[in-house]
Design a protein around this motif. Structure first.
Motif, PDB file in Angstrom:
ATOM      1  N   GLY A   1       0.835  -1.195   0.000  1.00  0.00           N
ATOM      2  CA  GLY A   1       0.000   0.000   0.000  1.00  0.00           C
ATOM      3  C   GLY A   1       0.866   1.238   0.000  1.00  0.00           C
ATOM      4  O   GLY A   1       2.087   1.163  -0.140  1.00  0.00           O
ATOM      5  N   PRO A   2       0.258   2.404   0.184  1.00  0.00           N
ATOM      6  CA  PRO A   2       1.038   3.645   0.142  1.00  0.00           C
ATOM      7  C   PRO A   2       1.964   3.764   1.348  1.00  0.00           C
ATOM      8  O   PRO A   2       1.582   3.449   2.471  1.00  0.00           O
ATOM      9  CB  PRO A   2      -0.018   4.743   0.142  1.00  0.00           C
ATOM     10  CG  PRO A   2      -1.252   4.107   0.671  1.00  0.00           C
ATOM     11  CD  PRO A   2      -1.170   2.639   0.366  1.00  0.00           C
ATOM     12  N   ALA A   3       3.189   4.203   1.074  1.00  0.00           N
ATOM     13  CA  ALA A   3       4.172   4.451   2.135  1.00  0.00           C
ATOM     14  C   ALA A   3       4.850   5.780   1.841  1.00  0.00           C
ATOM     15  O   ALA A   3       5.231   6.050   0.702  1.00  0.00           O
ATOM     16  CB  ALA A   3       5.206   3.329   2.187  1.00  0.00           C
ATOM     17  N   GLU A   4       4.980   6.589   2.857  1.00  0.00           N
ATOM     18  CA  GLU A   4       5.627   7.882   2.703  1.00  0.00           C
ATOM     19  C   GLU A   4       7.006   7.821   3.327  1.00  0.00           C
ATOM     20  O   GLU A   4       7.209   7.231   4.388  1.00  0.00           O
ATOM     21  CB  GLU A   4       4.800   8.984   3.374  1.00  0.00           C
ATOM     22  CG  GLU A   4       5.294  10.359   3.040  1.00  0.00           C
ATOM     23  CD  GLU A   4       4.380  11.460   3.546  1.00  0.00           C
ATOM     24  OE1 GLU A   4       4.733  12.630   3.353  1.00  0.00           O
ATOM     25  OE2 GLU A   4       3.330  11.150   4.133  1.00  0.00           O
ATOM     26  N   GLY A   5       7.963   8.416   2.645  1.00  0.00           N
ATOM     27  CA  GLY A   5       9.333   8.427   3.141  1.00  0.00           C
ATOM     28  C   GLY A   5      10.003   9.740   2.820  1.00  0.00           C
ATOM     29  O   GLY A   5       9.386  10.658   2.277  1.00  0.00           O
ATOM     30  N   GLY A   6      11.274   9.809   3.144  1.00  0.00           N
ATOM     31  CA  GLY A   6      12.014  11.038   2.917  1.00  0.00           C
ATOM     32  C   GLY A   6      13.440  10.768   2.502  1.00  0.00           C
ATOM     33  O   GLY A   6      13.894   9.625   2.453  1.00  0.00           O
ATOM     34  N   TYR A   7      14.127  11.849   2.193  1.00  0.00           N
ATOM     35  CA  TYR A   7      15.531  11.810   1.783  1.00  0.00           C
ATOM     36  C   TYR A   7      16.384  12.493   2.833  1.00  0.00           C
ATOM     37  O   TYR A   7      15.963  13.490   3.419  1.00  0.00           O
ATOM     38  CB  TYR A   7      15.715  12.560   0.463  1.00  0.00           C
ATOM     39  CG  TYR A   7      15.162  11.846  -0.740  1.00  0.00           C
ATOM     40  CD1 TYR A   7      15.993  11.082  -1.541  1.00  0.00           C
ATOM     41  CD2 TYR A   7      13.819  11.942  -1.078  1.00  0.00           C
ATOM     42  CE1 TYR A   7      15.497  10.433  -2.659  1.00  0.00           C
ATOM     43  CE2 TYR A   7      13.310  11.298  -2.189  1.00  0.00           C
ATOM     44  CZ  TYR A   7      14.163  10.548  -2.978  1.00  0.00           C
ATOM     45  OH  TYR A   7      13.667   9.908  -4.071  1.00  0.00           O
ATOM     46  N   LEU A   8      17.572  11.985   3.038  1.00  0.00           N
ATOM     47  CA  LEU A   8      18.525  12.672   3.900  1.00  0.00           C
ATOM     48  C   LEU A   8      19.118  13.859   3.155  1.00  0.00           C
ATOM     49  O   LEU A   8      19.403  14.892   3.746  1.00  0.00           O
ATOM     50  CB  LEU A   8      19.629  11.713   4.355  1.00  0.00           C
ATOM     51  CG  LEU A   8      19.144  10.543   5.212  1.00  0.00           C
ATOM     52  CD1 LEU A   8      20.286   9.592   5.526  1.00  0.00           C
ATOM     53  CD2 LEU A   8      18.491  11.042   6.486  1.00  0.00           C
ATOM     54  N   ARG A   9      19.309  13.699   1.826  1.00  0.00           N
ATOM     55  CA  ARG A   9      19.804  14.773   0.966  1.00  0.00           C
ATOM     56  C   ARG A   9      18.969  14.772  -0.303  1.00  0.00           C
ATOM     57  O   ARG A   9      19.228  14.001  -1.211  1.00  0.00           O
ATOM     58  CB  ARG A   9      21.267  14.559   0.603  1.00  0.00           C
ATOM     59  CG  ARG A   9      22.195  14.608   1.769  1.00  0.00           C
ATOM     60  CD  ARG A   9      23.628  14.431   1.325  1.00  0.00           C
ATOM     61  NE  ARG A   9      24.460  14.339   2.499  1.00  0.00           N
ATOM     62  CZ  ARG A   9      25.544  13.607   2.580  1.00  0.00           C
ATOM     63  NH1 ARG A   9      25.943  12.888   1.548  1.00  0.00           N
ATOM     64  NH2 ARG A   9      26.242  13.580   3.679  1.00  0.00           N
ATOM     65  N   GLY A  10      17.985  15.613  -0.356  1.00  0.00           N
ATOM     66  CA  GLY A  10      17.127  15.661  -1.531  1.00  0.00           C
ATOM     67  C   GLY A  10      15.748  16.162  -1.166  1.00  0.00           C
ATOM     68  O   GLY A  10      15.576  16.855  -0.164  1.00  0.00           O
ATOM     69  N   PRO A  11      14.741  15.790  -1.974  1.00  0.00           N
ATOM     70  CA  PRO A  11      13.360  16.252  -1.713  1.00  0.00           C
ATOM     71  C   PRO A  11      12.915  15.893  -0.296  1.00  0.00           C
ATOM     72  O   PRO A  11      13.396  14.932   0.298  1.00  0.00           O
ATOM     73  CB  PRO A  11      12.539  15.479  -2.747  1.00  0.00           C
ATOM     74  CG  PRO A  11      13.509  15.037  -3.781  1.00  0.00           C
ATOM     75  CD  PRO A  11      14.829  14.885  -3.091  1.00  0.00           C
TER      76      PRO A  11
END
Length: 99
Positions: free
Chosen positions: A26-36
């Motif tokens: 299903g949908p999972a939200e994540g992030g970047y350490l260097r980026g968006p």
């Protein structure tokens, strides 16, 4: 991100990210350490804590980029949202070794 991220990628341009908790399809939200700041990926299968997921489609033979570096090669087609592990990636570390 309103909640804590489900996965983290190191650099903008990485094609895989690491699950920071067990993730279900299903949908999972994540992030970047260097980026968006954030990205959402539709997971096709469960991804265990500490394992990788695909942020983009990868053709068989494509480079797997993590930490801004080539860490492996796709051993078969990988779709965005797939679990990425030894069943579909060959480590770059061993590809130049003499058997």
């Amino acid at each position: 991100m309103a909640n804590s991220p489900g996965f983290l990628a190191h650099h903008d341009g990485d094609v895989v990210a690491v699950a920071v908790r067990d993730l279900e399809p299903g949908p999972a939200e994540g992030g970047y350490l260097r980026g968006p700041d954030s990205v959402t990926v539709q997971l096709n299968e469960a991804v265990p804590l500490g394992h990788k997921l695909a942020l983009t489609d990868l053709a068989e033979g494509a480079d797997v980029i993590e930490y801004g570096q080539r860490v492996g090669t796709a051993s078969k087609q990988i779709s965005k949202g797939d679990y990425v592990h030894v069943h579909n990636v060959r480590s770059a570390r061993w590809q130049n070794s003499v058997a």
